[in-house]
Design an enzyme around this catalytic site. Structure first.
Site, PDB file in Angstrom:
ATOM      1  N   GLU A 114      -2.846   8.478  -4.366  1.00  0.00           N
ATOM      2  CA  GLU A 114      -2.816   7.639  -5.814  1.00  0.00           C
ATOM      3  C   GLU A 114      -4.840   7.206  -6.234  1.00  0.00           C
ATOM      4  O   GLU A 114      -5.943   7.159  -4.666  1.00  0.00           O
ATOM      5  CB  GLU A 114      -3.202   6.134  -5.123  1.00  0.00           C
ATOM      6  CG  GLU A 114      -3.279   5.016  -6.129  1.00  0.00           C
ATOM      7  CD  GLU A 114      -2.735   3.316  -5.961  1.00  0.00           C
ATOM      8  OE1 GLU A 114      -3.707   2.311  -5.700  1.00  0.00           O
ATOM      9  OE2 GLU A 114      -1.393   2.976  -4.949  1.00  0.00           O
ATOM     10  N   ARG A 170       0.564  -1.186   0.523  1.00  0.00           N
ATOM     11  CA  ARG A 170       0.399   0.090  -0.096  1.00  0.00           C
ATOM     12  C   ARG A 170       0.792   0.793   0.018  1.00  0.00           C
ATOM     13  O   ARG A 170       2.126   0.981   0.485  1.00  0.00           O
ATOM     14  CB  ARG A 170      -1.101   0.201   1.285  1.00  0.00           C
ATOM     15  CG  ARG A 170      -2.321  -1.008   1.253  1.00  0.00           C
ATOM     16  CD  ARG A 170      -3.397  -0.980  -0.228  1.00  0.00           C
ATOM     17  NE  ARG A 170      -4.193  -1.138  -0.225  1.00  0.00           N
ATOM     18  CZ  ARG A 170      -4.207  -2.452  -0.922  1.00  0.00           C
ATOM     19  NH1 ARG A 170      -3.727  -2.671  -1.679  1.00  0.00           N
ATOM     20  NH2 ARG A 170      -5.628  -3.374  -0.723  1.00  0.00           N
ATOM     21  N   HIS A 210      -0.820   0.545  -9.997  1.00  0.00           N
ATOM     22  CA  HIS A 210      -1.312  -0.366  -9.466  1.00  0.00           C
ATOM     23  C   HIS A 210      -2.450  -1.303 -10.058  1.00  0.00           C
ATOM     24  O   HIS A 210      -3.227  -1.558 -10.229  1.00  0.00           O
ATOM     25  CB  HIS A 210      -3.070   0.549  -8.500  1.00  0.00           C
ATOM     26  CG  HIS A 210      -2.556  -0.033  -7.110  1.00  0.00           C
ATOM     27  ND1 HIS A 210      -3.694   0.023  -6.184  1.00  0.00           N
ATOM     28  CD2 HIS A 210      -3.023  -1.907  -6.310  1.00  0.00           C
ATOM     29  CE1 HIS A 210      -3.329  -0.960  -4.749  1.00  0.00           C
ATOM     30  NE2 HIS A 210      -3.293  -1.629  -5.425  1.00  0.00           N
TER      31      HIS A 210
END
Length: 317
Positions: free
Chosen positions: A255, A226, A274
């Protein structure tokens, strides 16, 4: 019994789920088409629905995620206490470990600058490279993904140190096991530091100026867990100062990363948006559906489900 399935599924995935459904009513609906009314009478949801819609699911008893990360579904008040929450731990080890390995080798062998040279029509030797053989690789988070990466780098000759929250039995394929309390000393020994940590209150901001300063000069840093585990400005500073030889990130904070963010243009930082997991590898999608199908059968038969998430920690029980 009504089950809403919002996973991306192919025909053979639908058959797997239908075989496990017994007499339950399955409804397949793309995530971006789900509305509050679709959730009003469902007993279970398979797949990650937008969190803002969940309050409409008044009858919900079980939510099966298609991700390993469960942090956004663990927030206080989002799900009733009696709702079972399960994740897709076990589905992503292959895809994410291969992604990490590709990123690490690309940095070590300077494939990124050579590709830049290619685009510029520049025939130039970029100098010394590094090797995984005899490197000390420190992996924070040794669940399915961390262990899968450990197997791959160990096969290439690395010495692997795993880090977990509490002491326990050393998993197969890990040379040494440490705890978070030992992190500063472990960072100083590592040639490669890999974060596979979930987003929790304990991991937020873990990689800060102090942690980067503790790392061996010239180490490589990779984050596939993360983005919240990293203080982005401190990472930029560590790379610019030459503390790190390179950083490969599949997750960032913030993000999505804004187009004008300086991280994009920091030399020796390599970013993917991601995408290492998701369903880009067909084997990952198969494993996600297989986990969901097994849990669907267990749920309908009133037996224990696999991958139950502890909402206090965000980790699988």
């Amino acid at each position: 019994m009504k089950i809403l399935v919002v996973l991306k599924v192919k025909n053979h995935h639908k058959k797997w789920l239908q075989k496990s459904a017994a007499d339950a009513e399955l409804r397949f609906l793309p995530t971006d088409q789900v509305t509050e009314s679709d959730l009003a009478d469902v007993d279970a949801i398979i797949g990650n629905v937008p969190t803002e819609l969940l309050p409409a699911a008044k009858k919900l008893r079980w939510l099966q995620l298609n991700t390993a990360g469960a942090d956004i579904y663990c927030k206080d008040g989002l799900l009733k206490d009696d709702v079972l929450l399960t994740n897709a731990t076990g589905a992503y080890g292959l895809a994410l470990s291969e992604h990490l390995l590709a990123q690490l080798l690309a940095m070590m062998k300077k494939l990124y600058p050579y590709y830049d040279n290619q685009k510029a029509g520049l025939w130039r030797d970029e100098g010394a490279v590094a090797s995984i053989e005899d490197a000390t690789v420190l992996i924070l988070g040794i669940g399915d993904i961390g262990r899968a990466f450990a197997r791959r780098v160990k096969a290439l000759g690395a010495y692997v140190i795993g880090v977990r929250r509490r002491a326990g039995a050393k998993p197969v394929g890990i040379d040494e096991l440490g705890t978070m309390a030992e992190l500063p000393a472990l960072l100083a020994r590592a040639d490669v530091v890999v974060s596979v940590l979930p987003g929790t209150s304990e991991t937020t901001g873990l990689f800060c100026k102090e942690r980067f300063a503790a790392m061996k000069k010239g180490a490589y840093f990779l984050n596939i867990g993360r983005g919240s585990a990293v203080v982005t400005d401190d990472l930029i500073e560590a790379v610019q100062a030459g503390r790190l030889a390179g950083a490969a990130l599949d997750v960032t904070d913030p993000e999505p990363l804004p187009a004008d963010h300086p991280l994009w243009r920091t030399p020796n930082v390599y970013i993917t948006p991601h995408i290492s997991g998701d369903d880009h590898l067909s084997a990952t999608q198969d494993k996600i559906v297989q986990i969901a199908a097994r849990n669907l059968s267990a749920f309908l038969h009133g037996v224990s489900l696999e991958n139950l998430v502890d909402r206090n920690t965000g980790y699988k029980h």
